[in-house]
Write an enzyme that holds these catalytic residues in place. Structure first.
Site, PDB file in Angstrom:
ATOM      1  N   ASP A 160       1.077  -1.270  -0.021  1.00  0.00           N
ATOM      2  CA  ASP A 160       0.105  -0.119   0.201  1.00  0.00           C
ATOM      3  C   ASP A 160       0.533   1.195  -0.407  1.00  0.00           C
ATOM      4  OD1 ASP A 160       1.400   0.191   2.637  1.00  0.00           O
ATOM      5  OD2 ASP A 160      -0.928  -0.853   3.308  1.00  0.00           O
TER       6      ASP A 160
ATOM      7  N   GLN B  45     -11.212   7.638  -4.855  1.00  0.00           N
ATOM      8  CA  GLN B  45     -11.851   7.995  -3.339  1.00  0.00           C
ATOM      9  C   GLN B  45     -13.155   8.423  -3.497  1.00  0.00           C
ATOM     10  OE1 GLN B  45     -10.693   7.237  -0.928  1.00  0.00           O
ATOM     11  NE2 GLN B  45      -8.751   6.287  -0.251  1.00  0.00           N
TER      12      GLN B  45
ATOM     13  N   ASP C 122      -7.923  -6.945   0.194  1.00  0.00           N
ATOM     14  CA  ASP C 122      -7.392  -7.269   1.404  1.00  0.00           C
ATOM     15  C   ASP C 122      -7.827  -7.394   2.991  1.00  0.00           C
ATOM     16  OD1 ASP C 122      -5.800  -5.058   3.176  1.00  0.00           O
ATOM     17  OD2 ASP C 122      -6.109  -4.708   1.245  1.00  0.00           O
TER      18      ASP C 122
ATOM     19  N   CYS D  33     -13.897 -29.129   6.536  1.00  0.00           N
ATOM     20  CA  CYS D  33     -12.567 -28.161   6.214  1.00  0.00           C
ATOM     21  C   CYS D  33     -11.480 -29.277   5.589  1.00  0.00           C
ATOM     22  CB  CYS D  33     -12.119 -26.912   7.505  1.00  0.00           C
ATOM     23  SG  CYS D  33     -10.507 -26.541   6.817  1.00  0.00           S
TER      24      CYS D  33
ATOM     25  N   CYS E   8      -8.182 -28.215   6.230  1.00  0.00           N
ATOM     26  CA  CYS E   8      -6.885 -27.689   6.319  1.00  0.00           C
ATOM     27  C   CYS E   8      -5.801 -28.401   7.422  1.00  0.00           C
ATOM     28  CB  CYS E   8      -6.656 -26.048   6.919  1.00  0.00           C
ATOM     29  SG  CYS E   8      -7.242 -26.089   8.829  1.00  0.00           S
TER      30      CYS E   8
ATOM     31  N   CYS F 184      -7.806 -28.622  11.232  1.00  0.00           N
ATOM     32  CA  CYS F 184      -8.848 -28.824  11.267  1.00  0.00           C
ATOM     33  C   CYS F 184      -8.822 -30.473  10.960  1.00  0.00           C
ATOM     34  CB  CYS F 184      -9.928 -28.747  10.102  1.00  0.00           C
ATOM     35  SG  CYS F 184     -10.435 -26.752  10.586  1.00  0.00           S
TER      36      CYS F 184
ATOM     37  N   HIS G 216      -5.918 -21.556  10.117  1.00  0.00           N
ATOM     38  CA  HIS G 216      -7.629 -21.842   9.665  1.00  0.00           C
ATOM     39  C   HIS G 216      -8.194 -21.117   8.771  1.00  0.00           C
ATOM     40  CE1 HIS G 216     -11.432 -23.659   9.379  1.00  0.00           C
ATOM     41  NE2 HIS G 216     -11.522 -22.534  10.039  1.00  0.00           N
TER      42      HIS G 216
END
Lengths: 376, 376
Positions: free
Chosen positions: A94, A190, A267, A305, A307, A310, A336
């Protein structure tokens, strides 16, 4: 010549959602994509290898924080941000604008730029559009952002209008100041919650022909309904053939609404920050791992899930780690949540490729026993 | 029938050091070995997979902490400690004695056991030898420890003597109380810095025929020289054909001295705790990553180290993470320190197998420009 190459792969036939491919100097990204936030040159609690494992393709780093500590020049001397933090995939930085404006009393805005005090030691600094670009060039991300003014919310119409005009003048200066060919520069629209100001801002920025376009100034305190409405009318204001990015958004439903409105990039600190506070995302909503109801629970966070967390840990263990203040609690919770966010993006891309994103959105809300904030 | 099987593979021809193999219900351990400490059912900042990657073969968990939170009965209902924490290799639990005695004013000792207050909420608890065994049986480690009294240092000779006698009587009660066949029970030799008391304690415990023997009551504030002297004369007091364990030890040089004295097992919070404070071990001594000298340092912690951290991160980045309070700082520092400790053990085993541990010890000190605390 742009440093990036963006191609829309498929436009969903039922809505504005689209899937795409964004090629950068550090590799290709599938869109829509969520970018985990690595404020201080680390996505909190995660290694780069783990970020790959949860499906991260690009991360965001904060220019303000890295400028303040350890300093962009030090990062440059150590080979740039990719090398410094051991992440060889794409990075977006940014501009520092949002953080600087968040400093409140510690900053002063002029046509030339912003004078502010460090949140760490109170030292004085000045960032102009030119300086924001120079800092981002030293950091060396694949995608860099124009220095913009992010007005507070609520703000007077006239203030927001003047602020958007300033952001446009700064955007031109950023474009002029940019010297590296291997970085793409995005403009930031903006205009607050005012449709006419957003239209004017988008139109003026389009004329400057940036490599991509972002919507700034959302998730600053407004109602969800307002946020989703702005997303809805801002998508069509941006070029079809450039990546569209909503900055600092959001909760899972915000991402779904953003994709539905034709945005490609997102993000937010929510999955990582909330993880460290024990708030975990599941396909049927959020849970708080602190709750006593999980004390003896041998089931994982989310049965469906896929992952690592999990697959190997019970809610009871995660609750124990959290209550004990263990670092592993932050690690596993973050793991997770990021997996959840990035899987949501992968599922969205698949739905778009099959022209069923509208249905995907309906099912998303149905599983949570909720409704979209605005009907459209 | 013991739940474990220990075999000395090789006795170094030049000193008391030996290499061995310890088979437990959850797998085989090469000795000498260092056991990372997982106080609250997690080795702080590490996943089980990472522990394997740094070379951990067995970890230690603290009975007192797990008894207090989340409670041994909860751990048992969730399948025992291995399942609870997702670690399927060997575990050793201490008896809780050391922690309980560390509570100072919060505890009261009698022949029957110890009454104490929780460090978390001040609630009252009572642990007897029988209760310590019951708790450890619920936790389900491969190796469990007798409940002992660890006297303070310094302490009057008479106190240490009576305390060692109590520890022996408690050891007998622990042996009697033990009911699971799939756990090994180790006795703990006490006696402070007094050779005659250590000899008496060792002799009485040997008569009880435990599966292994530990030396307790070291690293309680005594000088290094005293610690190393006690190690030196305690090794030969213990059976050759059983594993010998020095509890709560220590710095790298303490491990080298322990191995030199014929010990096989070690545990200590030093590599993990010091990592979180920025203190890192290298082959030529320790460094503090906080130091300004590392600000621009592109070299890793230790050029000769083969760990993930040294392969991918500069000292400059690690210093930045530490100063920024990032979780990744604790993670990477812990990773490196444990790798260092476990590599030291692997190198020691290799040296023993080649009858050159005396030389290994000399080189260890030479690289650090130091001398052994006692000549022997």
């Amino acid at each position: 010549m742009s440093a990036i190459d963006f191609n829309v792969i498929h436009n969903d036939r039922g809505c504005a959602a689209r899937s795409g491919s964004l090629t950068t100097p550090h590799g290709r990204i599938d869109t829509p994509i969520f970018m985990p936030v690595g404020t201080q040159a680390t996505v909190k609690a995660m290694t780069p290898e783990e970020l790959c494992e949860v499906g991260a393709q690009i991360i965001l780093a904060n220019t303000y924080h890295l400028y303040i500590r350890p300093g962009h020049e030090l990062v440059e001397r150590l080979g740039g941000l990719h090398s410094f933090m051991h992440w060889d995939r794409p990075i977006l930085t940014d501009s520092g604008g949002f953080q600087v404006f968040s400093l409140g009393e510690l900053r002063k805005i002029s046509e030339d730029g912003v004078r502010f005090q460090s949140h760490l030691d109170g030292s004085y600094h000045f960032i102009s559009p030119e300086r924001a670009i120079a800092i981002q060039e030293a950091l060396g991300a694949d995608i860099i952002m124009c220095f913009d003014e992010c007005p507070p919310y609520p703000a007077e119409y006239d203030y927001v209008s003047r602020s958007a005009d300033l952001t446009t003048r700064w955007a031109l200066r950023c474009r002029e100041a940019k010297s590296r060919d291997d970085q793409a520069l995005f403009g930031i629209v903006q205009g607050g919650m005012h449709r006419d100001l957003r239209e004017k801002s988008a139109s003026e920025l389009r004329a400057l022909d940036f490599d991509g376009y972002a919507i700034g100034g959302l998730s600053v305190g407004e109602e969800k309904e307002a946020m989703h409405r702005v997303m809805g009318y801002c998508g069509p204001l941006l070029p079809d053939n450039k990546p569209r990015y909503i900055m600092g958004i959001g909760a899972p439903e915000d991402l779904v609404e953003g994709i539905y409105s034709g945005f490609d990039m997102f993000d937010c600190v929510m999955p990582t920050r909330n993880a460290r506070n024990g708030m975990l995302f599941t396909s049927s909503g959020t849970i708080n791992i602190k709750n006593a109801s999980h004390t003896e629970e041998s089931a994982p966070i989310d049965e469906g899930c896929g992952c690592y967390v999990c697959g190997n840990y019970s809610r009871a263990y995660l609750r124990h780690l959290y209550r004990s203040g263990e670092i592993l609690a932050s690690r596993l919770n973050t793991w997770h949540n990021l997996y959840y966010y990035l899987s949501l993006m992968a599922d969205a891309r698949k739905a778009i490729s099959e022209d069923r994103f509208t249905q995907f959105r309906q099912e998303f809300y149905a599983k949570r026993e909720r409704q979209p904030t605005i009907d459209r």
